[in-house]
Design a protein around this motif. Structure first.
Motif, short mmCIF file in Angstrom:
data_model
loop_
_atom_site.label_atom_id
_atom_site.label_comp_id
_atom_site.label_asym_id
_atom_site.label_seq_id
_atom_site.Cartn_x
_atom_site.Cartn_y
_atom_site.Cartn_z
N GLY A 84 -21.29 -25.82 -38.59
CA GLY A 84 -22.42 -26.39 -39.33
C GLY A 84 -21.97 -27.06 -40.61
O GLY A 84 -22.42 -28.16 -40.93
N LEU A 110 -25.16 -21.13 -39.16
CA LEU A 110 -24.53 -22.41 -38.87
C LEU A 110 -23.02 -22.31 -38.81
O LEU A 110 -22.37 -23.07 -38.10
N ARG A 129 -20.44 -30.37 -39.88
CA ARG A 129 -21.45 -31.39 -39.58
C ARG A 129 -22.20 -31.84 -40.84
O ARG A 129 -22.56 -33.01 -40.96
#
Length: 132
Positions: A103, A99, A106
């Motif tokens: 990632g 990720l 997020r």
């Protein structure tokens, strides 16, 4: 306020950081989903230290009133094209979950990064009970 620092220089240090975070999270009403997001974020951030910063960095975890904050610092070479990396436009090779920093950005509610040739500092916060 509860605060813990973990020097990251080996796989065992990553597990210790995750254990510390697990203990801190028990003190706030994080959903199962948010707990998983936090674990993934901690794994990615600490793994980056081993993969990209010569295995030398510091993971700091702080329990806030209604959240948890991580400050991850290293003395690595910095991140080239940081905006592309953070926005998922550029991937770096890693042994993490794949990720990367995009990632983590997020998954967490707040995310800040400072990077230079002298190292990188990332601050990430997850608020308990926050609905996005």
């Amino acid at each position: 306020m509860t605060y813990q620092k973990v020097n990251i220089s080996s796989e065992d240090d990553i597990y210790f950081a995750l254990s510390t975070v697990r203990h801190f999270m028990k003190q706030l009403p994080f959903s199962e989903s948010d707990q998983q997001k936090i674990f993934v974020s901690v794994s990615e951030l600490t793994r980056n230290i081993l993969d990209h910063a010569n295995s030398k960095g510091l993971f700091c975890c702080e329990l806030l009133d209604q959240g948890i904050r991580f400050v991850v610092t290293d003395e690595g070479p910095g991140i080239l094209h940081v905006e592309d990396v953070v926005n998922g436009k550029k991937k770096s090779s890693s042994r993490g979950l794949g990720l990367g920093l995009s990632g983590v950005k997020r998954l967490m509610d707040e995310f800040q990064i400072e990077t230079s040739t002298r190292g990188t500092k990332i601050v990430a916060i997850k608020w308990a009970g926050k609905k996005l």
